[in-house]
Design a protein around this motif. Structure first.
Motif: not given
Length: 706
Positions: A620-634
């Motif tokens: 789920a985390v990987m899918s989220f990172m792939a769909s939200c292209l602006e995320v630079i900090m997790c």
């Protein structure tokens, strides 16, 4: 693709953007990042090619949160408009290699330069500053290995003309301060750790060759912020020693922010005595040990003060009114006031008073009347309980401050006195005081629309009225008076939390719903609200507060279960402008449904989850990172094993680092013994702004730097 279309297309599509006046177009273009303007937009047509190079757009270049910028873009930007840049802000660009700084030398006309958080060696700094003869304002980091002897004579000549210096210290050093002989503003951030990575204790003594004396004779503003640790205190004393010998005549702002105990010495006492005799201040902040039990405030003189911070001091309300507000005289100049942790600041005296006793409303009324232009007010980390007197509730008095832009309050201060008295002390929905055995209780379905919510909410409550009166509030913090984050700065994670205040037990969904009246709200922090049953108010905020950019939720409702998860997911679907999200809640499940809802936040850039015994789903985390292209900090600090955390972190970095140069990923077990070592590698920008929990209202004077 050309922006200018054929006439027939223009007529069919309505007004053409190019028909606007240059003034309007320049205003629109001012919202576009400078890298996009110069490298992309100006290539679309001749008119935009001219406008994008207008002095109003190239005079000041802000790269500090342009997370898509890389070395090549900076290089091209400096080539194209370097000579037109007078102010350059690269603060927090931790992902750029140190060689990027070499291109700043093209900006021959620079007057202000901010390189805080950038990798700069002594030699590179020397080479760069040698070519910036017009520089007057500088911000840099001083890292281990910094050597002032490597600075050239040309560099020192530039530094001698600098009047504003911001210096973040990661090692005991004077940095470039002794070279700045014309200083008028000095900002110091002490981030020195007590132990090295190898476990050796560090000393607060300066390195050999750094015994030069700072030049403070022209100083107007002195600001020092200390991270926890003994070494930081030792080093700041060396900076203050010169001030104690001769206090600058033009000093009008003296601010020292120090956590914990920072004892007063003979030198600091001499400094304060000299200040009381020779200067008139406009801004003041001192360590609590320097104020508590002393008559200092009685002797200090103030001119037109705009900022006061008495955070964590035992200052009583009587002393506050008599010595600071001059018996209730006009203080319209004061725009920012920090009384966080001042448990007795709204009581006439502190000698025989308990922290939980009712406040004296007349003191707060004097404060509100005298400081009627306050824009930032922090009353958090204290028990401010209102009495049953009609019209004298804290919320009713604060509603008179019509200019407030940011406000921080303890949870127990917003409850209606009648409601807290009438509510039975033992109800099945009261939050447990410890992480005990889970109890199954019936949870009503939260209302799906504002009409249902309004029917459940008595809109005559004092907090509802307060929110209705502060229509232009941009930042709101409602924090439990006994709340402490599970992630302190330099210590192991806290395993237990203190129970909420008894007065706070009735604060829940209806109070959260009241916040939805704040149409212009940009930042919201809610921590330790015990009576959250469904989180229904969060949905209202998501619908109504369309400017919300920062959201921090911590320990809401029951501690053994995330009762507001469904409402939170509904809320996130409406938060199109949300950029920063911090969640701190035990047993939080970061699963597929949560990340699917979070994916609706198309502007999200930074995510931090802190959860004791929390779980996550890697897919789920990987899918989220792939769909939200602006995320630079997790950042995720959960209850998963070290192996699971490391594998997920590596997968994210491997999959997205190339496309997102600023990507910073930290996934680690919350209760692991090496957590503090992991934290020290987090870029200071993220650590200070989101990862670590703290109250940020009136934390420092407004417009202190850029």
């Amino acid at each position: 693709q050309e922006v200018v279309s054929e006439e027939s297309e223009e007529e069919s599509n309505g007004v053409n953007l190019m028909e606007f006046s240059d003034e309007i177009l320049l205003h629109i273009l001012s919202y576009v990042p400078c890298t996009d303007l110069v490298l992309n937009v100006r290539r679309t047509c001749r008119k935009l090619a001219t406008l994008c190079l207008d002095k109003s757009l190239t005079h000041t270049v802000l790269l500090q949160k342009d997370y898509k910028v890389n070395k090549d873009k900076v290089k091209q930007l400096m080539r194209d408009i370097g000579k037109e840049i007078y102010q350059l802000n690269m603060a927090g660009c931790y992902w750029l290699p140190s060689s990027t700084i070499d291109h700043v030398t093209r900006c021959k006309n620079l007057v202000k330069l901010n390189l805080s958080g950038c990798h700069v060696t002594s030699l590179r700094l020397s080479k760069m500053l040698s070519s910036l003869q017009h520089l007057r304002s500088l911000a840099i980091d001083v890292n281990p290995g910094f050597d002032a002897s490597q600075l050239s004579s040309e560099c020192k000549a530039t530094l001698s003309r600098v009047s504003e210096l911001k210096q973040t210290l990661y090692t005991p050093s004077y940095g470039v301060v002794p070279c700045c002989t014309s200083l008028e503003k000095l900002l110091l951030y002490f981030e020195i750790l007590d132990r090295s990575r190898e476990g050796f204790m560090l000393s607060g003594q300066l390195m050999v060759g750094e015994s030069n004396v700072p030049h403070y004779q022209n100083l107007r503003i002195f600001y020092a912020r200390l991270a926890p640790g003994y070494v930081n205190q030792e080093v700041v004393r060396l900076y203050l020693a010169v001030l104690s010998d001769r206090t600058p005549e033009n000093l009008h702002a003296f601010l020292i922010s120090a956590p914990g105990s920072f004892a007063e010495t003979g030198a600091t006492k001499n400094l304060l005595d000299s200040m009381a005799r020779n200067v008139r201040l406009d801004a003041l902040q001192l360590p609590k040990a320097w104020i508590n039990g002393s008559g200092l405030l009685q002797h200090l003189k103030f001119n037109n003060p705009f900022y006061f911070s008495f955070s964590r001091c035992t200052l009583s309300g009587g002393h506050l009114i008599q010595r600071v507000i001059n018996g209730g005289k006009d203080l319209k100049s004061l725009t920012s006031l920090n009384l966080s942790g001042c448990v007795h600041c709204l009581a006439p005296e502190s000698l025989f008073r308990k922290a939980e006793d009712d406040i004296d409303s007349s003191i707060l009324e004097s404060l509100v009347v005298s400081c009627c232009n306050l824009r930032h007010l922090n009353l958090s980390a204290a028990h401010h309980h209102s009495s049953e007197s009609i019209g004298n509730h804290l919320c009713q008095l604060l509603s008179r401050l019509k200019h407030l832009l940011s406000l921080a309050l303890p949870v127990c201060s917003i409850t209606d006195v009648a409601a807290s008295v009438e509510k039975p002390p033992t109800t099945p929905n009261v939050v447990p005081q410890t992480f005990g055995k889970k109890v199954r209780i019936g949870i009503p379905t939260y209302p799906r629309n504002l009409g249902d919510q309004a029917n459940q909410k008595v809109e005559s409550s004092v907090f509802w009225a307060l929110m209705g009166s502060l229509r232009f509030l941009e930042t709101l913090e409602i924090i439990g008076s006994s709340f402490s984050s599970a992630m302190p700065r330099n210590e192991p994670a806290i395993r237990n939390s203190l129970p909420p205040c008894v007065r706070a037990q009735s604060v829940g969904d209806s109070e959260v719903a009241a916040i939805s009246q704040l149409t212009y709200l940009q930042s919201l922090t809610l921590a330790q609200l015990p009576n959250i049953l469904t989180g229904s108010g969060l949905v209202n905020i998501g619908l109504q507060c369309q400017h919300l950019r920062t959201l921090s939720l911590a320990n809401l409702g029951m501690m053994g279960k995330v009762v507001y998860m469904s409402a939170l997911m509904d809320m996130l679907k409406h938060c199109r402008c949300l950029r920063d999200l911090r969640l701190e809640q035990p047993y939080f499940c970061a699963g597929a449904q949560f990340f699917q809802a979070l994916s609706h936040c198309s502007s999200l850039q930074r995510l931090c989850i802190v959860s004791r015994s929390g779980t996550l789903q890697s897919d789920a985390v990987m899918s989220f990172m792939a769909s939200c292209l602006e995320v630079i900090m997790c950042h995720m600090f959960m209850g998963e094993s070290l192996t699971v955390c490391k594998n997920l972190q590596q997968s994210i970095v491997r999959s997205f680092q190339a496309e997102r140069p600023a990507l910073n990923v930290v996934i680690f077990p919350l209760l692991h013994e090496d957590l503090t070592e992991v934290i020290r590698d987090v870029p200071m920008r993220h650590l200070d702004e989101i990862t670590l929990f703290k109250s940020r209202v009136a934390e420092e004077p407004p417009n202190l730097w850029w």
